[in-house]
Design a protein around this motif. Structure first.
Motif, short mmCIF file in Angstrom:
data_model
loop_
_atom_site.label_atom_id
_atom_site.label_comp_id
_atom_site.label_asym_id
_atom_site.label_seq_id
_atom_site.Cartn_x
_atom_site.Cartn_y
_atom_site.Cartn_z
N LYS A 1 0.83 -1.21 0.00
CA LYS A 1 0.00 0.00 0.00
C LYS A 1 0.86 1.25 0.00
CE LYS A 1 -3.95 -2.33 2.05
NZ LYS A 1 -4.93 -2.43 3.16
N ASP B 1 -1.12 -12.44 -2.02
CA ASP B 1 -1.72 -11.11 -2.19
C ASP B 1 -0.67 -10.07 -2.53
OD1 ASP B 1 -4.14 -12.25 -1.57
OD2 ASP B 1 -4.15 -11.60 0.53
N SER C 1 -0.42 -7.90 -6.08
CA SER C 1 -0.48 -6.44 -6.05
C SER C 1 0.74 -5.82 -6.72
CB SER C 1 -0.60 -5.95 -4.60
OG SER C 1 -1.78 -6.44 -3.99
N SER D 1 0.46 -6.08 -10.39
CA SER D 1 -0.58 -5.19 -10.93
C SER D 1 -0.04 -3.78 -11.17
CB SER D 1 -1.77 -5.14 -9.96
OG SER D 1 -1.45 -4.39 -8.79
#
Length: 467
Positions: free
Chosen positions: A358, A406, A410, A413
């Motif tokens: 994040k 995960d 990410s 992506s």
């Protein structure tokens, strides 16, 4: 069928039961809700389970849940915040060392040679020079450097140096070289390793054997120490420590080593468990600093040409989403005694800020309303992000393997070129790092991946998944 059960439960909540509650307010019947839940669990029993999800709670999870529910919160918090958690965890490792040494004598001898090896800078005339090994490699003797032919039974005499980069006793690194020389040593690559310990325990000496297989392949190795909780009150303090350790290692490497031409693999950052989390945060912050300094992959004169730029990142059994891992710890009953919550900020927003992926996404989003600058930073991030390998054991009950799944999804992506995954069946949380210390498939497969992704080369793969 499940929707029907949930709708019936919703009707119960809305007062659709046959009887009123004891307060006469026409509320729901608690026994009706319970019966619906029991019916739901009964109906689910016949469904096939996921092959990697246990059908019942393991004994350790049952124990931690019992302790978490039984021990007073004041005691759990005082143990966590006062350092008792760290003392218990570190002393358990110390107590296990004699048994480990008796069952792995060769590794115990290697640990002793790494601990009491020659100090860097004091060269013995009879010691073999690594430059000779580098020349033989360039002459075509590649196979002697492959991990499959490292001749592990033969011990070497390593050289070592402890470097203090701060005033705190934990702020130090152990630097190891595969040989000793009065001139710069040509090496095959460098490894910067960050240990784990749930953010609140661990010391570099506990992971000293991680250096051994890399030294046998002519790598320079640093085992980084950093302040653990509560000496480091926040995750940013730990990231800052690891960054200072990285910079201190560069300064030492400048004087001690040089690249072996023709077969230099590159600079590797590797972390295990919470060490994977801290090291990846440090790497992302490093990328952010380079963007602020004007790094431009299309400009040969831009300041990206650093000799110790990271070429590879290897995460072992890592935690990459703090919010999800907090929920997982709560399911195990350890969320109150674990340092995760205080060191990562207590709130969901703080958990997101402390999550590497994040933070990387926020870095890529850039400055609001500045479209031109944001378009420039995207190729810059993709250029600076090293080739990445994430390794996880399928049977990990401390950090679930979905953490790696995960994270890798990410990262890819975002357009990162190489982010591979490696999953090992029958492998738990500590097993992965023990493979590096004592030998095992995780170590062998990581060396294979490094050989296939030497500096300046690309395997061209997007996903590596070995079960």
């Amino acid at each position: 069928h499940l929707a029907g059960i949930l709708q019936a439960a919703r009707d119960d909540l809305n007062g659709g039961g046959d009887a009123s509650t004891s307060d006469g307010g026409g509320g729901y019947q608690s026994h009706a809700i319970a019966s619906r839940i029991l019916q739901l669990t009964s109906d689910l029993k016949g469904l096939p389970l996921h092959p990697h999800i246990p059908s019942s709670l393991s004994l350790p999870v049952q124990l931690t849940r019992f302790l978490g529910a039984t021990l007073p919160l004041e005691w759990q918090h005082s143990s966590r915040d006062g350092g008792s958690f760290r003392s218990i965890a570190d002393n358990m490792v110390k107590l296990s060392c004699p048994m480990l040494g008796l069952s792995h004598v060769r590794q115990a001898l290697e640990f002793a040679s790494l601990t009491y090896g020659q100090e860097i800078g004091r060269c013995k005339p009879e010691q073999q020079c690594a430059e000779r090994e580098c020349r033989s490699k360039s002459a075509g003797h590649e196979e002697q450097y492959r991990h499959t032919n490292t001749n592990e039974g033969q011990r070497k005499s390593w050289s070592r140096k402890r470097i203090h980069y701060g005033a705190h006793p934990m702020q130090n690194v152990d630097l190891f070289l595969p040989s000793n020389s009065q001139s710069k040593l040509p090496v095959r690559g460098t490894l910067f390793f960050v240990h784990g310990g749930a953010w609140g325990s661990g010391n570099p000496w506990m992971y000293r054997l991680v250096a051994s297989p890399f030294l046998k392949q002519n790598f320079a190795v640093v085992i980084a120490g950093y302040r653990t909780y509560p000496d480091a009150p926040t995750i940013d303090h730990q990231v800052a420590d690891v960054r200072m350790a990285w910079d201190a290692s560069h300064e030492a490497w400048d004087d001690l080593i040089t690249e072996c031409d023709d077969f230099f693999i590159g600079n590797i950052i590797m972390g295990h468990s919470s060490g994977a989390h801290v090291s990846l945060l440090m790497l992302i912050d490093w990328i952010g600093e380079r963007i602020a300094r004007g790094h431009n992959p299309l400009n040969a004169a831009s300041p990206e040409d650093e000799p110790w730029r990271p070429d590879h990142y290897v995460g072992l059994s890592g935690v990459y989403d703090i919010g999800k891992h907090f929920d997982f710890e709560a399911g195990r009953g350890v969320e109150e005694i674990s340092p995760l919550k205080p060191i990562c900020g207590y709130t969901r927003q703080s958990f997101d800020d402390a999550s590497p992926v994040k933070r990387l996404m926020a870095l890529m989003r850039g400055i609001p309303d500045d479209v031109e600058q944001n378009l420039k930073r995207i190729p810059t991030i993709r250029d600076l992000m090293p080739k990445t390998l994430l390794v996880h054991g399928i049977d990990d009950s401390t950090v679930p393997f979905t953490s790696t799944t995960d994270c890798a999804r990410s990262i890819r992506s975002l357009g990162i070129k190489v982010c591979d995954e490696l999953y090992l069946t029958g492998t738990g949380h500590q097993d992965v790092i023990m493979h590096f210390m004592l030998g095992g498939p995780a170590r062998n497969l990581v060396f294979d991946w490094l050989d296939d992704n030497q500096k300046g080369e690309s395997s061209g793969s997007v996903l590596l998944s070995r079960l």
